[in-house]
Enzyme design. Structure first.
Site, PDB file in Angstrom:
ATOM      1  CB  THR A   1      -0.910   0.032   1.242  1.00  0.00           C
ATOM      2  OG1 THR A   1      -1.656  -1.173   1.280  1.00  0.00           O
ATOM      3  CG2 THR A   1      -1.873   1.207   1.198  1.00  0.00           C
TER       4      THR A   1
ATOM      5  CB  SER B   1      -3.264   6.323  -0.442  1.00  0.00           C
ATOM      6  OG  SER B   1      -3.089   5.118   0.244  1.00  0.00           O
TER       7      SER B   1
ATOM      8  CE  LYS C   1      -7.617  -5.203  -3.991  1.00  0.00           C
ATOM      9  NZ  LYS C   1      -7.948  -5.977  -2.814  1.00  0.00           N
TER      10      LYS C   1
ATOM     11  CG  MET D   1     -11.020   4.179   9.795  1.00  0.00           C
ATOM     12  SD  MET D   1     -10.299   2.530   9.712  1.00  0.00           S
ATOM     13  CE  MET D   1      -8.602   2.839   9.371  1.00  0.00           C
TER      14      MET D   1
ATOM     15  NE  ARG E   1      -7.772  -7.733   6.880  1.00  0.00           N
ATOM     16  CZ  ARG E   1      -7.403  -7.083   5.803  1.00  0.00           C
ATOM     17  NH1 ARG E   1      -6.521  -6.133   5.874  1.00  0.00           N
ATOM     18  NH2 ARG E   1      -7.941  -7.376   4.655  1.00  0.00           N
ATOM     19  CG  LEU E   2      -1.843 -11.677  13.048  1.00  0.00           C
ATOM     20  CD1 LEU E   2      -0.880 -12.828  13.226  1.00  0.00           C
ATOM     21  CD2 LEU E   2      -2.537 -11.367  14.358  1.00  0.00           C
TER      22      LEU E   2
ATOM     23  CG  ASP F   1     -28.326 -17.130  29.086  1.00  0.00           C
ATOM     24  OD1 ASP F   1     -29.297 -17.631  28.480  1.00  0.00           O
ATOM     25  OD2 ASP F   1     -28.012 -15.929  28.999  1.00  0.00           O
TER      26      ASP F   1
HETATM   27  N1  LIG Z   1     -10.842  -2.182  10.640  1.00  0.00           N
HETATM   28  C1  LIG Z   1      -9.840  -2.486   9.834  1.00  0.00           C
HETATM   29  N2  LIG Z   1      -9.665  -1.806   8.734  1.00  0.00           N
HETATM   30  C2  LIG Z   1      -8.650  -2.159   7.934  1.00  0.00           C
HETATM   31  C3  LIG Z   1      -7.786  -3.215   8.231  1.00  0.00           C
HETATM   32  N3  LIG Z   1      -6.884  -3.327   7.249  1.00  0.00           N
HETATM   33  C4  LIG Z   1      -7.157  -2.370   6.371  1.00  0.00           C
HETATM   34  N4  LIG Z   1      -8.245  -1.663   6.777  1.00  0.00           N
HETATM   35  C5  LIG Z   1      -8.889  -0.556   6.095  1.00  0.00           C
HETATM   36  O1  LIG Z   1      -8.604  -0.675   4.738  1.00  0.00           O
HETATM   37  C6  LIG Z   1      -8.001   0.517   4.292  1.00  0.00           C
HETATM   38  C7  LIG Z   1      -7.090   0.200   3.164  1.00  0.00           C
HETATM   39  O2  LIG Z   1      -6.033  -0.572   3.613  1.00  0.00           O
HETATM   40  P1  LIG Z   1      -5.047  -1.321   2.647  1.00  0.00           P
HETATM   41  O3  LIG Z   1      -3.675  -1.082   3.143  1.00  0.00           O
HETATM   42  O4  LIG Z   1      -5.334  -0.985   1.244  1.00  0.00           O
HETATM   43  O5  LIG Z   1      -5.322  -2.847   2.918  1.00  0.00           O
HETATM   44  P2  LIG Z   1      -6.545  -3.819   2.555  1.00  0.00           P
HETATM   45  O6  LIG Z   1      -7.821  -3.090   2.444  1.00  0.00           O
HETATM   46  O7  LIG Z   1      -6.492  -4.903   3.526  1.00  0.00           O
HETATM   47  O8  LIG Z   1      -6.104  -4.340   1.141  1.00  0.00           O
HETATM   48  P3  LIG Z   1      -6.555  -5.632   0.344  1.00  0.00           P
HETATM   49  O9  LIG Z   1      -5.943  -6.791   1.018  1.00  0.00           O
HETATM   50  O10 LIG Z   1      -5.988  -5.411  -0.988  1.00  0.00           O
HETATM   51  O11 LIG Z   1      -8.037  -5.656   0.348  1.00  0.00           O
HETATM   52  C8  LIG Z   1      -7.355   1.097   5.522  1.00  0.00           C
HETATM   53  O12 LIG Z   1      -7.246   2.472   5.433  1.00  0.00           O
HETATM   54  C9  LIG Z   1      -8.355   0.750   6.558  1.00  0.00           C
HETATM   55  O13 LIG Z   1      -9.415   1.665   6.516  1.00  0.00           O
HETATM   56  C10 LIG Z   1      -8.010  -3.903   9.430  1.00  0.00           C
HETATM   57  O14 LIG Z   1      -7.314  -4.825   9.784  1.00  0.00           O
HETATM   58  N5  LIG Z   1      -9.039  -3.482  10.210  1.00  0.00           N
HETATM   59  C1  LIG Z   2      -1.535   4.718   6.556  1.00  0.00           C
HETATM   60  S1  LIG Z   2      -1.466   4.388   4.837  1.00  0.00           S
HETATM   61  C2  LIG Z   2       0.113   3.746   4.712  1.00  0.00           C
HETATM   62  C3  LIG Z   2       0.610   3.381   3.359  1.00  0.00           C
HETATM   63  C4  LIG Z   2       1.064   4.492   2.419  1.00  0.00           C
HETATM   64  N1  LIG Z   2       1.944   5.420   2.990  1.00  0.00           N
HETATM   65  C5  LIG Z   2      -0.130   5.186   1.785  1.00  0.00           C
HETATM   66  O1  LIG Z   2      -0.220   6.379   1.807  1.00  0.00           O
HETATM   67  O2  LIG Z   2      -0.941   4.457   1.190  1.00  0.00           O
HETATM   68  C6  LIG Z   2      -2.500   2.995   4.598  1.00  0.00           C
HETATM   69  C7  LIG Z   2      -3.890   3.307   4.231  1.00  0.00           C
HETATM   70  O3  LIG Z   2      -4.575   3.861   5.328  1.00  0.00           O
HETATM   71  C8  LIG Z   2      -5.421   4.868   4.898  1.00  0.00           C
HETATM   72  N2  LIG Z   2      -5.723   5.783   6.015  1.00  0.00           N
HETATM   73  C9  LIG Z   2      -4.890   6.658   6.615  1.00  0.00           C
HETATM   74  N3  LIG Z   2      -5.515   7.339   7.588  1.00  0.00           N
HETATM   75  C10 LIG Z   2      -6.777   6.879   7.604  1.00  0.00           C
HETATM   76  C11 LIG Z   2      -7.918   7.190   8.391  1.00  0.00           C
HETATM   77  N4  LIG Z   2      -7.889   8.097   9.350  1.00  0.00           N
HETATM   78  N5  LIG Z   2      -9.042   6.527   8.150  1.00  0.00           N
HETATM   79  C12 LIG Z   2      -9.094   5.587   7.176  1.00  0.00           C
HETATM   80  N6  LIG Z   2      -8.048   5.238   6.426  1.00  0.00           N
HETATM   81  C13 LIG Z   2      -6.908   5.875   6.626  1.00  0.00           C
HETATM   82  C14 LIG Z   2      -4.645   5.504   3.798  1.00  0.00           C
HETATM   83  O4  LIG Z   2      -5.480   6.205   2.929  1.00  0.00           O
HETATM   84  C15 LIG Z   2      -4.015   4.320   3.133  1.00  0.00           C
HETATM   85  O5  LIG Z   2      -4.822   3.834   2.099  1.00  0.00           O
END
Ligand SMILES: Nc1nc2c(ncn2[C@@H]2O[C@H](COP(=O)(O)OP(=O)(O)OP(=O)(O)O)[C@@H](O)[C@H]2O)c(=O)[nH]1
Ligand SMILES: C[S@@+](CC[C@H](N)C(=O)[O-])C[C@H]1O[C@@H](n2cnc3c(N)ncnc32)[C@H](O)[C@@H]1O
Ligand code: SF4
Length: 623
Positions: free
Chosen positions: A67, A91, A128, A162, A230-231, A593
């Site tokens: 990402t 992003s 994505k 978030m 996830r971890l 229960d």
């Molecule tokens: N609640 C929650 N949200 C997550 C988690 N992992 C990713 N997200 C959400 O997904 C957004 C995009 O994260 P990505 O780094 O693209 O990962 P991903 O959605 O798991 O990606 P894919 O595996 O390709 O589906 C983050 O900004 C979070 O909002 C998780 O473990 N818990």
């Molecule tokens: C923290 S970034 C880290 C990876 C990389 N530096 C980037 O910009 O994609 C991972 C994902 O979290 C999302 N993200 C960051 N802050 C967030 C928030 N407050 N709520 C939801 N998603 C968030 C970002 O848009 C990104 O897609």
């Protein structure tokens, strides 16, 4: 990224390339099939290509994902692809260059778009695109983002905003999934829902005829924690089992201390076992302390190969591992007050202390020192007082030994008890074996009586039968004893009950997978609350000010049973055994229960007083 930025972590505190790979190897060996490198920004790490190339060699690892903010993507993509990267998430929160500069605090919109196009050109499908939607900032661009999917094989994912430390989250800034969907459906009413894998973060849709698709990541309004596999490991080596949980375990420190692979796995297993069923709800997590997002995902994210409700290797390893198996700690595996499976009175609140404590039980001694050192003196006391008998006997630990072992050849009913002093005192107040009818304490020292005691339980001898009944008056009607003249003393009581659940319900309870929720947590609270209600439930029981009530659980895998232990304390004029007995009874009913949807063949049994101190006479049941 908080406006004021974040302090950079010194290099020595970050995981080195080889540490990252050691951990990756371990996790993949345990069945992890997908590793995501995220951040922070993974593509500014100088060793990123080396890491990916080495990850690619791991047998069993199916997906290596990244990402990224997309700034360096176009330049790095050919090499990333050659080394084996097979999934890219980029992003992008706006399609307006000036707004991009405002959000990101620097120029670069066109570089990101170039990266997206390059990824498509190089055959990544889908590519994505992550768009965090924030009211007042970019919610007016939803339709433009959807329109991007018409010609490009993009998977645009709208993410609910978030809360993390420093990002000034506010409920009003969050645009919910439902609101986004309604808005998009006004333009494309036939937007159709697509099937997705059940561990996916996004709910996906497609405008019929469009090349790409759109998705919604609904962490806030409709969390997907139930299927979470996830971890995360942060760049400084902390294992974070939940994005919204602030509990972290330093794998870096454990790794650097030279532990064996098996020990490392035990630590991971214990952390995974404590993963909560779901996050704490959007309003709670917005109040919680948690790392800012930029410091959470700094290195990698782990996808277990299967859902944790079935047989995800890491989780199943944890469930069967030596720490928690009955073989290792047959008599003491309870939820302590910090929520760890540990000794009942263990006050350890840190992972390190807790792990040492568990190790004590498995290895017979080496861990106790570190457990004690990482905690306060009280911990030593509670450890000893709890009388971890088998541990003491196995380890020969001196302090425990002197506490527990009775002098050899004690020829009395005391043979049933570990502590001769307590027993003799009981003896003097006429507590003895049930076949004893003597009024003379010395009589009970006869060996013949002591033989019988091996199978019996200490009860009041016949001398007490002659005493007046206290709970009825002369007409046999109920009478609440007047304790007004008695002097308050410190009183304690411990009671126990066993709930035999059968294999299915027991497994679900053990794995914390019961549909109704966390049965042990609910039962623990119900038992404590019940103890406070005792006088309202048992007619002639006096109301008591409880100083303390605790309920703990021991999961007995051989019997498929939950053994509940309650301890109550007061400083008062009557005892607290009814409170302890009420606590275990109600906790047992609560477990029933919580499990009854799984089985009705659940038996509540063996409700008993284990010990009682204070007042006229003490009582200690032999195990
Ligand atoms: N609640 C929650 N949200 C997550 C988690 N992992 C990713 N997200 C959400 O997904 C957004 C995009 O994260 P990505 O780094 O693209 O990962 P991903 O959605 O798991 O990606 P894919 O595996 O390709 O589906 C983050 O900004 C979070 O909002 C998780 O473990 N818990
Ligand atoms: C923290 S970034 C880290 C990876 C990389 N530096 C980037 O910009 O994609 C991972 C994902 O979290 C999302 N993200 C960051 N802050 C967030 C928030 N407050 N709520 C939801 N998603 C968030 C970002 O848009 C990104 O897609
Ligand atoms: S359990 Fe935690 S990491 Fe998993 S989906 Fe829920 S919030 Fe995300």
């Amino acid at each position: 990224m908080p406006e004021e930025g974040v302090k950079l972590t010194p290099r020595g505190q970050l995981l080195s390339t080889s540490e990252i790979l050691t951990l990756a190897r371990l996790f993949v060996k345990e069945g992890v099939e997908k590793i995501r490198l995220t951040g922070g920004e993974p593509l500014i790490r100088p060793d990123i290509l080396d890491i990916i190339a080495e990850l690619r060699k791991l047998e069993g690892l199916k997906t290596i994902a990244v990402t990224t903010n997309g700034m360096n993507l176009a330049r790095l993509l050919p090499k990333l692809k050659d080394t084996g990267l097979n999934l890219i998430n980029i992003s992008l929160d706006t399609l307006v260059p000036a707004k991009f500069e405002f959000i990101v605090r620097r120029k670069g919109f066109h570089k990101v778009m170039e990266g997206i196009d390059k990824a498509i050109e190089m055959g990544y499908n889908p590519v994505k695109v992550n768009c965090v939607v924030m009211r007042g900032l970019n919610e007016d661009e939803l339709l433009d983002f959807v329109a991007l999917t018409e010609k490009k094989p993009l998977d645009v994912r709208f993410i609910e905003y978030m809360p993390f430390d420093g990002n000034k989250w506010n409920f009003k800034k969050m645009v919910s999934y439902q609101e986004m969907l309604d808005h998009i459906r006004q333009q494309w009413p036939n937007l159709e829902r697509l099937e997705t894998g059940h561990t996916e973060t996004a709910k996906t849709f497609k405008v019929p005829g469009f090349t790409g698709q759109v998705g919604f990541i609904t962490s806030m309004s409709d969390h997907f924690c139930g299927s979470c596999n996830r971890l995360r490991i942060t760049a400084d080596g902390n294992l974070k089992v939940c994005l919204f949980g602030n509990t972290e375990v330093s794998l870096r420190d454990v790794l650097r201390s030279g532990v064996s692979e098996e020990e490392l796995l035990q630590i991971v297993g214990a952390a995974v076992g404590r993963k909560k069923k779901q996050h704490a709800g959007m309003f709670n997590i917005s109040q919680m302390k948690n790392r800012p997002m930029i410091l959470i995902d700094t290195t990698s994210e782990r996808h277990l190969s299967q859902d944790k409700t079935t047989s995800s290797p890491i989780v199943s390893h944890y469930r069967n591992d030596t720490f928690l198996s009955p073989k290792a700690a047959p008599h003491r595996r309870v939820l302590n007050r910090e929520g760890f499976f540990c000794l009942p009175d263990c006050t350890a609140s840190t992972q390190a202390a807790h792990v040492c404590c568990l190790r004590t039980l498995t290895s017979g001694g080496t861990g106790v020192t570190s457990h004690i050192n990482t905690n306060t003196r009280t911990n030593v006391r509670s450890y000893i007082n709890e009388g971890c008998l088998r541990y003491a006997q196995a380890s020969g630990h001196n302090a425990l030994k002197s506490h527990l072992l009775r002098p050899p050849g004690t020829p009395t009913c005391c043979t049933l008890l570990m502590n001769p002093k307590i027993n003799l005192k009981q003896h003097n107040v006429r507590l003895c074996h049930n076949q004893c009818s003597s009024k003379d304490p010395s009589v009970k020292l006869r060996p013949s009586v002591s033989d019988q005691t091996q199978s019996g339980t200490n009860v009041y001898n016949t001398e007490l039968d002659e005493a007046q009944l206290t709970h009825t008056d002369t007409q046999g009607r109920a009478n609440m004893v007047d304790v007004g003249g008695k002097v308050p003393t410190r009183r304690t009581a411990t009671a126990r009950a066993t709930v035999i659940l059968g294999p299915t319900a027991f497994r679900l309870l053990w794995d914390n997978q019961l549909a109704k929720g966390d049965a042990l947590a609910v039962a623990q609270l119900s038992g404590i609350m019940a103890s406070k209600q005792t006088s309202a439930l048992i007619p002639l029981c006096h109301p008591l000010p409880l100083d303390h009530a605790s309920v703990t659980f021991d999961l007995d895998e051989q019997q498929n049973a939950a053994v509940i232990t309650a301890t109550c304390r007061t400083t008062g004029k009557t005892g607290v055994e009814m409170e302890a007995l009420t606590a275990v009874s109600v906790a047992a009913l609560t477990i029933y229960d919580m499990c009854k949807a799984v089985s009705h063949d659940i038996i509540i049994t063996d409700v008993k007083l284990v010990s009682k101190t204070g007042g006229k006479r003490d009582f200690h049941r032999h195990p």
